[in-house]
Enzyme design. Structure first.
Site, mmCIF file in Angstrom:
data_model
loop_
_atom_site.group_PDB
_atom_site.id
_atom_site.type_symbol
_atom_site.label_atom_id
_atom_site.label_comp_id
_atom_site.label_asym_id
_atom_site.label_seq_id
_atom_site.Cartn_x
_atom_site.Cartn_y
_atom_site.Cartn_z
ATOM 1 N N GLY A 1 -19.689 8.871 -4.320
ATOM 2 C CA GLY A 1 -18.372 9.151 -4.874
ATOM 3 C C GLY A 1 -17.753 7.905 -5.462
ATOM 4 O O GLY A 1 -18.453 6.960 -5.847
ATOM 5 N N SER A 2 -16.456 7.876 -5.523
ATOM 6 C CA SER A 2 -15.753 6.775 -6.174
ATOM 7 C C SER A 2 -15.834 5.500 -5.344
ATOM 8 O O SER A 2 -15.992 5.541 -4.114
ATOM 9 C CB SER A 2 -14.286 7.141 -6.389
ATOM 10 O OG SER A 2 -13.594 7.195 -5.151
ATOM 11 N N THR A 3 -15.694 4.375 -6.021
ATOM 12 C CA THR A 3 -15.733 3.087 -5.333
ATOM 13 C C THR A 3 -14.579 2.961 -4.341
ATOM 14 O O THR A 3 -14.760 2.456 -3.227
ATOM 15 C CB THR A 3 -15.690 1.951 -6.359
ATOM 16 O OG1 THR A 3 -16.872 2.017 -7.166
ATOM 17 C CG2 THR A 3 -15.635 0.593 -5.674
ATOM 18 N N VAL B 1 -12.903 5.300 -2.583
ATOM 19 C CA VAL B 1 -13.151 6.053 -1.354
ATOM 20 C C VAL B 1 -14.352 5.483 -0.616
ATOM 21 O O VAL B 1 -14.381 5.429 0.619
ATOM 22 C CB VAL B 1 -13.343 7.556 -1.660
ATOM 23 C CG1 VAL B 1 -13.651 8.333 -0.388
ATOM 24 C CG2 VAL B 1 -12.107 8.123 -2.335
ATOM 25 N N GLY B 2 -15.345 5.019 -1.380
ATOM 26 C CA GLY B 2 -16.516 4.413 -0.753
ATOM 27 C C GLY B 2 -16.166 3.202 0.088
ATOM 28 O O GLY B 2 -16.788 2.954 1.139
ATOM 29 N N GLU C 1 -23.361 5.256 -2.650
ATOM 30 C CA GLU C 1 -23.653 5.328 -4.083
ATOM 31 C C GLU C 1 -22.333 5.594 -4.777
ATOM 32 O O GLU C 1 -21.777 6.684 -4.696
ATOM 33 C CB GLU C 1 -24.680 6.426 -4.347
ATOM 34 C CG GLU C 1 -25.368 6.297 -5.707
ATOM 35 C CD GLU C 1 -24.566 6.910 -6.824
ATOM 36 O OE1 GLU C 1 -23.948 6.133 -7.601
ATOM 37 O OE2 GLU C 1 -24.524 8.137 -6.922
ATOM 38 N N CYS D 1 -21.878 9.193 -12.721
ATOM 39 C CA CYS D 1 -21.726 7.775 -12.373
ATOM 40 C C CYS D 1 -22.564 6.870 -13.262
ATOM 41 O O CYS D 1 -22.260 5.688 -13.408
ATOM 42 C CB CYS D 1 -22.080 7.551 -10.905
ATOM 43 S SG CYS D 1 -23.757 8.061 -10.459
#
Length: 486
Positions: A231-233, A235-236, A253, A287
């Site tokens: 997912g998004s950076t 939230v990651g 990822e 992505c």
């Protein structure tokens, strides 16, 4: 009337303990396509209970029996292509071509996982002990927490669980609120119908307001041994921090700020087609999509004319129509976010070559920009929508500097007819994936997939995926009685 799905826990479809549900909104219609159970922490604990209870039997099930389940699931998935096409169009505005691409890649992921089940799982090591046998053995971890996103729902829903299951783990999948059916329950249905035992894969759906509590409860559970998130950076970073706090390995990822580099010897027609695919497949919501087209100065004028004309002619609108290339973004809010990036860029000096303007609901036009200034938010932010910029470069050093001018490091494409030149340049690009004489969007299940820096860490795919979700143990056998000093 909208269809309804419950949680999948221990092989049973159960409502949330609270009785709550949440709507699954279709971006093209703006109306609920489905409702799903809105899980809370108690449901998460129940799912982990089921996964933990199923682990022992799944981990020791004969490898050939496990392999058959994955091979049968791959065949079933391909048979259900039309169901996936409908789900992706309704839930996330995915076009038919994109949905079928998802099906093909996901089915092959299952086949690759099947092959990994019966592949060698360790090494025989050298040892100085007379008559000794020294082994490095890979074994499953236990329960894996998997977080699957909406943008390539069948691919990424499958990737989130396939390697972990193949390694002998059980899984609790927390799936995207924007595609709970396609990226979670569809994949789980296929595996269950192929014979996956009850409790081996459990699926949690939730309301967006509860996402943080669900993640925290899942990752904090001591029976969860590893985490993977796509997912998004932003939230990651939260997921990675939670995993680190509980000393749990994670595969992340995350986002990308990818370039396609067009060298001076590139075939121009091929370069235009490749760049258009990289920029606008799934309306730029991948992505690996190209945000930046870096074109050698000797080609940039002609490339820009050809590319702009091609993009202006891309069909857009209803994702259910087979001719549609640019479908709606996942939501009206996503389209407005992209439009704001374009407005900011133009206000600071960028030129719109085609596209731009105000979105129609969730539909944002395919947009090409030139002269993007470095103080524009889009210069560094991931577009994640149908927007791409063109910039000229004078030589290899400048191309490398521009491609690497980002905190991300996921994918890159280098278009050239000189493979030696392209490979030499590829070695200087700081991304986890580079494609020479191809664009940035590619996915093969046997290859290591992932990035570094703000694009995450760890790898999915092939043996790398198995290694990510297994533990290496050192085991020795002495065939002679050792001598001890006392």
């Amino acid at each position: 009337m909208a269809l309804h799905r419950n949680l999948l826990i221990g092989g049973k479809e159960l409502p949330a303990a609270s009785g709550r549900t949440t709507a699954d909104i279709g971006p093209w219609t703006g109306e609920p396509y489905a409702t799903v159970a809105a899980a809370g922490p108690a449901d998460v604990r129940a799912a982990v209970d089921a996964a933990d209870a199923a682990f022992a039997e799944w981990a020791v099930l004969a490898p050939f029996a496990r392999r058959k389940i994955f091979l049968d699931a791959a065949a079933l998935m391909e048979q259900r292509a039309e169901q996936a096409v409908e789900l992706m169009a309704a839930e996330v505005g995915g076009t038919r071509g994109w949905a079928l691409f998802n099906l093909g890649v996901a089915a092959n992921m299952l086949r690759e996982a099947a092959a990994a089940i019966t592949a060698p799982r360790g090494d025989v090591l050298a040892t100085h002990e007379p008559g000794g046998l020294s082994l490095a053995v890979r074994e499953p971890l236990g329960v894996v927490a998997a977080f699957a996103p909406w943008n390539a729902p069948v691919i990424l829903g499958t990737r989130a669980v396939a390697a972990a299951l193949a390694a002998g783990n059980t899984v609790v999948a927390k799936v995207s609120e924007d595609a709970p059916l396609a990226c979670g329950l569809f994949v789980a249905d296929v595996l269950r119908d192929a014979g996956l035992p009850d409790g081996v894969l459990n699926v949690i759906t939730n309301d967006k307001a509860d996402a943080a509590a669900i993640a925290e409860t899942l990752i904090a559970d001591p029976r969860v041994r590893a985490v993977n998130f796509t997912g998004s950076t932003g939230v990651g970073q939260v997921i990675g921090t939670l995993a680190a706090q509980h000393l749990k390995p994670a595969v992340l990822e995350l986002g990308g700020k990818n370039s396609v580099i067009v060298l001076e010897d590139a075939d121009l027609d091929h370069a235009v087609n490749a760049a258009a695919f990289a920029s606008f497949m799934n309306s730029g919501q991948i992505c690996m999509c190209a945000d930046r087209l870096l074109v050698h100065a000797s080609l940039v004028d002609e490339f820009t004319r050809w590319f702009t004309a091609k993009v202006a002619g891309l069909s857009s609108g209803d994702p259910s129509l087979p001719t549609t290339v640019i479908g709606p973004l996942v939501s009206e809010a996503a389209a407005q976010r992209v439009a704001a990036l374009v407005t900011d860029a133009v206000g600071k000096g960028a030129r719109v070559l085609t596209g731009g303007g105000t979105p129609e609901g969730a539909l944002h036009p395919a947009t090409v920009l030139a002269d993007l200034p470095e103080d524009a938010e889009l210069y560094h932010a991931e577009a994640f929508g149908p927007v791409v910029t063109i910039r000229a470069f004078a030589d290899d050093d400048e191309a490398v500097a521009l491609a690497n001018d980002t905190e991300h490091g996921l994918s890159c494409g280098i278009l050239t007819e000189n493979g030696t030149h392209g490979l030499k340049l590829a070695r200087r690009i700081r991304t986890g994936i580079v494609h020479v004489n191809d664009q940035s969007v590619a996915d093969e299940p046997q290859a290591p997939f992932g990035g570094f820096a703000a694009s995450g860490y760890g790898r999915f795919g092939g043996r790398w995926g198995i290694e990510s979700f297994s533990n290496t143990r050192w085991v020795t056998v002495s065939t002679e009685q050792p001598h001890y000093p006392f």
